[in-house]
Design a protein around this motif. Structure first.
Motif, short mmCIF file in Angstrom:
data_model
loop_
_atom_site.label_atom_id
_atom_site.label_comp_id
_atom_site.label_asym_id
_atom_site.label_seq_id
_atom_site.Cartn_x
_atom_site.Cartn_y
_atom_site.Cartn_z
N ALA A 91 0.83 -1.20 0.00
CA ALA A 91 0.00 0.00 0.00
C ALA A 91 0.86 1.25 0.00
N ASN A 92 0.29 2.33 -0.52
CA ASN A 92 0.86 3.66 -0.39
C ASN A 92 -0.03 4.47 0.54
N VAL A 93 0.58 5.33 1.34
CA VAL A 93 -0.17 6.21 2.24
C VAL A 93 0.11 7.65 1.84
N TYR A 94 -0.96 8.42 1.64
CA TYR A 94 -0.83 9.81 1.20
C TYR A 94 -1.42 10.74 2.24
N GLU A 95 -0.82 11.89 2.38
CA GLU A 95 -1.42 12.96 3.15
C GLU A 95 -2.54 13.56 2.31
N ALA A 96 -3.66 13.86 2.94
CA ALA A 96 -4.79 14.43 2.20
C ALA A 96 -5.51 15.44 3.08
N LEU A 97 -6.28 16.26 2.45
CA LEU A 97 -7.12 17.22 3.16
C LEU A 97 -8.52 16.64 3.24
N GLY A 98 -9.02 16.53 4.45
CA GLY A 98 -10.33 15.94 4.65
C GLY A 98 -11.40 16.97 4.92
N ASP A 99 -12.50 16.51 5.46
CA ASP A 99 -13.63 17.38 5.77
C ASP A 99 -13.22 18.44 6.78
N GLU A 100 -13.73 19.66 6.61
CA GLU A 100 -13.48 20.78 7.52
C GLU A 100 -11.99 21.08 7.65
N ASP A 101 -11.26 20.94 6.56
CA ASP A 101 -9.84 21.29 6.50
C ASP A 101 -8.97 20.51 7.48
N GLY A 158 -11.26 1.53 23.87
CA GLY A 158 -10.44 2.46 24.62
C GLY A 158 -8.97 2.36 24.32
N VAL A 159 -8.62 1.93 23.12
CA VAL A 159 -7.23 1.86 22.69
C VAL A 159 -6.96 3.04 21.76
N ARG A 160 -5.89 3.76 22.00
CA ARG A 160 -5.56 4.93 21.17
C ARG A 160 -4.96 4.44 19.86
N VAL A 161 -5.75 4.52 18.82
CA VAL A 161 -5.34 4.17 17.46
C VAL A 161 -5.80 5.29 16.54
N PRO A 162 -5.29 5.39 15.32
CA PRO A 162 -5.82 6.39 14.39
C PRO A 162 -7.32 6.18 14.16
N GLU A 163 -8.06 7.26 14.17
CA GLU A 163 -9.51 7.16 13.98
C GLU A 163 -9.83 6.80 12.53
N PRO A 164 -10.57 5.71 12.30
CA PRO A 164 -10.98 5.38 10.94
C PRO A 164 -12.10 6.31 10.50
N ILE A 165 -12.03 6.80 9.27
CA ILE A 165 -13.01 7.78 8.80
C ILE A 165 -13.91 7.20 7.72
N ALA A 166 -13.34 6.54 6.74
CA ALA A 166 -14.16 5.99 5.65
C ALA A 166 -13.35 4.91 4.94
N VAL A 167 -14.08 3.99 4.30
CA VAL A 167 -13.43 2.97 3.49
C VAL A 167 -14.25 2.79 2.22
N GLU A 168 -13.58 2.71 1.10
CA GLU A 168 -14.22 2.48 -0.20
C GLU A 168 -13.31 1.57 -1.01
N VAL A 171 -9.41 1.55 -0.60
CA VAL A 171 -8.90 2.81 -0.08
C VAL A 171 -9.46 3.06 1.31
N LEU A 172 -8.58 3.31 2.26
CA LEU A 172 -8.95 3.57 3.65
C LEU A 172 -8.54 4.99 4.02
N VAL A 173 -9.48 5.77 4.54
CA VAL A 173 -9.19 7.12 5.02
C VAL A 173 -9.24 7.11 6.54
N MET A 174 -8.19 7.64 7.15
CA MET A 174 -8.13 7.63 8.62
C MET A 174 -7.42 8.89 9.11
N GLU A 175 -7.49 9.08 10.41
CA GLU A 175 -6.81 10.20 11.05
C GLU A 175 -5.32 10.18 10.74
N LEU A 176 -4.78 11.35 10.45
CA LEU A 176 -3.33 11.49 10.27
C LEU A 176 -2.74 11.89 11.61
N VAL A 177 -1.98 10.99 12.20
CA VAL A 177 -1.36 11.26 13.51
C VAL A 177 -0.01 11.92 13.25
N GLY A 178 0.08 13.21 13.54
CA GLY A 178 1.28 13.97 13.21
C GLY A 178 1.23 14.43 11.77
#
Length: 304
Positions: A91-101, A158-168, A171-178
């Motif tokens: 997989a490749n992971v890209y930085e992206a701009l999501g909802d509400e900037d 209650g485990v701190r993981v990146p928040e999953p946002i959407a999947v299609e 392609v998986l969109v999730m929280e960018l940590v850092g």
């Protein structure tokens, strides 16, 4: 979040048990968009393929993958793409701009993933993926949905993981940590000033995962990151249910890896003792570290 390495709150009422998510690997809306190939999608696909960050990927991203990105843009989960964060065999992971900037990460799995056989090893025996055949596309689609489901289940527990946002599709969109220019550091890359506190947080997260019916399956100092005082568990794509035939083997391996790392930090840790802790029900539902004062002064500095 309390102090450095503090545990995030766990809502016991929402912790999932053995009820498993249904995974559907039939054609998605993205597949239908790719087959229809209307003018709007064609224009989008051409623009994306001409973008600098995607030019080298024209041979590995099929039309349905571009259609999946198109659908995520239509649904408002992605507004614009930045550069690649990481490029791997699967997989490749890209930085992206999501909802509400907001900054998000878009993880795009290749259908022709080179580790197809390894993916199957983690899927076979997982009750959520019974009936997945040998079709490579179905395996990769199932894997992508599996990662989304695992992240969702871990957060509920209650485990701190990146928040999953959407999947299609793949392609998986999730929280960018850092951020890309100021990325979060892996545990292996930092000096842990209070390893006792960090260890207590890690083992508690392992126990919460197990109580929610999951085993990470590849946990080590390379799959945990530190960001703004939080310890974040990442890479849950391969996590399996406790009913998987290899779940116990995977858990013991996780315990050995974690114990060895913290032993190198000067703690007296043992993989068997950690395994016993993880698989024993927590008498204190709050999951607080044994010594509340241990969070005081915990820190992690870059190795430089």
């Amino acid at each position: 979040m309390s102090d450095e390495f503090g545990l995030i709150a766990s809502d016991e009422a929402d912790v999932p048990g053995d009820e498993w998510e249904e995974i559907d690997v039939s054609d998605t809306e993205a597949d239908r968009i790719a087959r229809r190939r209307d003018r709007e999608f064609d224009d989008f696909r051409k623009r994306l393929k001409d973008a600098d960050q995607f030019k080298v990927e024209q041979s590995v991203f099929d039309d349905a993958t571009f259609a999946a990105i198109y659908k995520l843009v239509q649904d408002g989960h992605i507004e614009a793409f930045g550069g690649p964060i990481s490029t791997g065999k699967e997989a490749n992971v890209y930085e992206a701009l999501g909802d509400e900037d907001t900054d998000v990460a878009a993880k795009i799995y290749r259908i022709n993933a080179s580790n197809f056989r390894q993916m199957r090893d983690y899927l076979e025996g997982d009750p959520r993926f019974e009936g997945i055949g040998h079709d490579k596309k179905q395996v990769v689609l199932a894997w992508t949905q599996k990662e989304f489901a695992n992240l969702s289940r871990a957060r509920q527990a209650g485990v701190r993981v990146p928040e999953p946002i959407a999947v299609e599709r793949n392609v998986l969109v999730m929280e960018l940590v850092g951020l890309v220019e100021d990325r979060a550091r892996r545990l292996a890359e930092v000096n842990v000033e209070n390893p006792q506190t960090a260890y207590e947080v890690v083992r508690e997260y392992m126990r919460r995962l197990y109580s929610a019916g999951l085993v990470h399956g590849d946990l080590s100092e390379y799959n945990m990151i530190i960001h703004e005082g939080e310890l974040v568990v990442i890479d849950l794509g391969q996590a399996v249910t406790v009913h998987h035939p290899n779940a116990d083997e995977f858990l013991r391996r996780d315990c050995t890896n974690v114990a060895k790392f913290f032993s190198r930090q000067g703690l007296e840790t043992d993989g068997d003792d950690l395994y016993e802790f993880v698989t024993t029900a927590d008498p204190d539902p709050s999951g607080s570290p044994n010594d509340p004062s241990a969070t005081d002064g915990a820190n992690a500095d870059d190795d430089g």
